[in-house]
Design a protein around this motif. Structure first.
Motif, PDB file in Angstrom:
ATOM      1  N   ALA A 136       5.159  -4.983   5.108  1.00 20.87           N
ATOM      2  CA  ALA A 136       4.923  -4.965   6.561  1.00 20.87           C
ATOM      3  C   ALA A 136       5.555  -3.731   7.182  1.00 20.87           C
ATOM      4  O   ALA A 136       6.588  -3.811   7.840  1.00 20.87           O
ATOM      5  N   VAL A 137       4.942  -2.590   6.968  1.00 22.72           N
ATOM      6  CA  VAL A 137       5.490  -1.322   7.439  1.00 22.72           C
ATOM      7  C   VAL A 137       4.408  -0.591   8.240  1.00 22.72           C
ATOM      8  O   VAL A 137       3.459  -0.068   7.666  1.00 22.72           O
ATOM      9  N   ILE A 138       4.548  -0.593   9.560  1.00 26.77           N
ATOM     10  CA  ILE A 138       3.539   0.009  10.425  1.00 26.77           C
ATOM     11  C   ILE A 138       4.106   1.282  11.046  1.00 26.77           C
ATOM     12  O   ILE A 138       4.840   1.229  12.036  1.00 26.77           O
ATOM     13  N   PRO A 139       3.830   2.459  10.488  1.00 27.21           N
ATOM     14  CA  PRO A 139       4.303   3.698  11.110  1.00 27.21           C
ATOM     15  C   PRO A 139       3.604   3.914  12.453  1.00 27.21           C
ATOM     16  O   PRO A 139       2.451   3.515  12.621  1.00 27.21           O
ATOM     17  N   PRO A 140       4.276   4.529  13.436  1.00 24.43           N
ATOM     18  CA  PRO A 140       5.629   5.074  13.370  1.00 24.43           C
ATOM     19  C   PRO A 140       6.716   4.090  13.791  1.00 24.43           C
ATOM     20  O   PRO A 140       7.880   4.459  13.851  1.00 24.43           O
ATOM     21  N   VAL A 141       6.341   2.815  14.081  1.00 22.68           N
ATOM     22  CA  VAL A 141       7.347   1.834  14.487  1.00 22.68           C
ATOM     23  C   VAL A 141       8.308   1.553  13.339  1.00 22.68           C
ATOM     24  O   VAL A 141       9.509   1.366  13.538  1.00 22.68           O
ATOM     25  N   ALA A 175       0.841  -1.193   0.000  1.00 18.44           N
ATOM     26  CA  ALA A 175       0.000   0.000   0.000  1.00 18.44           C
ATOM     27  C   ALA A 175       0.879   1.246   0.000  1.00 18.44           C
ATOM     28  O   ALA A 175       2.002   1.245   0.516  1.00 18.44           O
ATOM     29  N   HIS A 176       0.346   2.300  -0.590  1.00 16.81           N
ATOM     30  CA  HIS A 176       1.052   3.577  -0.668  1.00 16.81           C
ATOM     31  C   HIS A 176       0.224   4.665   0.013  1.00 16.81           C
ATOM     32  O   HIS A 176      -0.976   4.791  -0.262  1.00 16.81           O
ATOM     33  N   PRO A 177       0.840   5.467   0.892  1.00 19.29           N
ATOM     34  CA  PRO A 177       0.123   6.597   1.480  1.00 19.29           C
ATOM     35  C   PRO A 177      -0.008   7.713   0.458  1.00 19.29           C
ATOM     36  O   PRO A 177       0.732   7.749  -0.535  1.00 19.29           O
ATOM     37  N   PRO A 178      -0.941   8.623   0.664  1.00 21.26           N
ATOM     38  CA  PRO A 178      -1.019   9.771  -0.242  1.00 21.26           C
ATOM     39  C   PRO A 178       0.265  10.596  -0.169  1.00 21.26           C
ATOM     40  O   PRO A 178       0.965  10.608   0.845  1.00 21.26           O
ATOM     41  N   SER A 179       0.585  11.284  -1.254  1.00 16.87           N
ATOM     42  CA  SER A 179       1.850  12.024  -1.344  1.00 16.87           C
ATOM     43  C   SER A 179       1.736  13.366  -0.626  1.00 16.87           C
ATOM     44  O   SER A 179       1.494  14.414  -1.237  1.00 16.87           O
ATOM     45  N   VAL A 220       3.385   1.720   2.959  1.00 17.01           N
ATOM     46  CA  VAL A 220       2.980   1.418   4.329  1.00 17.01           C
ATOM     47  C   VAL A 220       2.332   0.039   4.308  1.00 17.01           C
ATOM     48  O   VAL A 220       2.136  -0.563   3.252  1.00 17.01           O
ATOM     49  N   ASP A 221       2.006  -0.473   5.478  1.00 14.02           N
ATOM     50  CA  ASP A 221       1.505  -1.838   5.612  1.00 14.02           C
ATOM     51  C   ASP A 221       0.259  -2.074   4.748  1.00 14.02           C
ATOM     52  O   ASP A 221      -0.747  -1.373   4.879  1.00 14.02           O
ATOM     53  N   GLY A 222       0.334  -3.091   3.881  1.00 16.12           N
ATOM     54  CA  GLY A 222      -0.795  -3.399   3.015  1.00 16.12           C
ATOM     55  C   GLY A 222      -2.020  -3.867   3.767  1.00 16.12           C
ATOM     56  O   GLY A 222      -3.132  -3.803   3.245  1.00 16.12           O
TER      57      GLY A 222
END
Length: 273
Positions: free
Chosen positions: A182-187, A119-123, A199-201
């Motif tokens: 597997a990217v969970i902000p802010p960790v 998944a991609h966050p908005p820019s 970011v995390d899908g």
């Protein structure tokens, strides 16, 4: 029920709870060999799915446990090291790189269709802050709807898509893809995948179906949901109770082994009817 010969297997997200999937399938395959045509994974399920396809599930468990044995805290607010205040991203990436070595990647490259949701966050120019807001929306929807398929983060600008993991393995990019899933902000700090922040899908969908979506499907969840879609040929399978491992506690290897053992027990229960 467990479908006898599923044509598709979905590895749900859930962080460290995904070790339940490893124990479940390892026990299940003592009595029946699975040969799906299509596999998908998201978040921690991307790593669990990759380990299963490459036949290195037990190695993943042992390697992750060894890494966790070196830590006694998830935070270092007053004693930061090279990781800053949290070791999660470095430890996770190191384990992925060690387990998904060239031999494992070669097996995945030549294996059944394998897709991973990212998944991609908005820019906005602030990917960590934006990702944290998206994670909050995901958690809120998870508890309000209590279902594995989501929509709130997407309405906030989250964009997701399935990536060909077989092609990534052939190109030497599989570990980057698994880490990106597997990217969970802010960790975790959002890395780049093909020049876009990720970011995390799992914020988009905790159980993404493959493309094409055809045939009998076994969806391996990592928690129980009260609302599951009723779709012919789709079988959702969840842990019998909350797993000992939680999502991102990187300090207790025994919880990983206990979660694996719970997966084994649950598989035996399913097989016994």
């Amino acid at each position: 029920m467990i479908p006898k010969d599923p044509e598709q297997i979905v590895f749900s997200g859930g962080g460290l709870r995904c070790f339940w999937q490893g124990g479940f399938l390892t026990e299940l395959e003592k009595t029946r060999r699975l040969a799906p045509k299509r596999i998908t994974g998201v978040s921690g399920g991307a790593l669990a799915g990759a380990a299963w396809v490459a036949d290195v599930e037990r190695r993943l468990l042992d390697t992750m446990c060894d890494a966790f044995a070196q830590r006694d805290s998830n935070l270092g607010l007053f004693d930061p090291d090279e990781d800053g205040i949290t070791p999660h991203q470095r430890l996770y990436c190191n384990v992925v790189a060690e387990v998904l070595d060239k031999a494992a990647c070669d097996r995945i490259a030549d294996g059944p269709q394998f897709q991973i949701l990212i998944a991609h966050p908005p820019s906005t120019g602030l990917p960590t802050l934006t990702g944290t807001a998206l994670a909050a929306a995901y958690e809120a929807e998870l508890h309000v709807k209590n279902a594995p398929h989501f929509g709130w983060a997407e309405k906030m600008g989250l964009d997701s898509h399935l990536v060909d993991a077989n092609a990534a393995a052939r190109a030497g990019k599989l570990t980057d893809l698994v880490n990106a899933a597997a990217v969970i902000p802010p960790v975790f700090e959002p890395p780049l995948w093909q020049d876009r922040r990720v970011v995390d899908g799992g914020m988009a969908d905790q159980a993404p179906l493959p493309d094409p979506d055809e045939g009998v499907t076994m969806v391996l969840l990592t928690r129980d949901y009260t609302r599951l879609p009723e779709v012919d040929g789709r079988h959702y399978i969840a842990p019998s109770q909350e797993t000992p491992a939680d999502k991102i506690d990187f300090t207790d290897p025994q919880k990983l082994r206990d979660t694996w053992a719970q997966g084994e027990r649950d598989a035996r229960r399913y097989l016994d009817g």
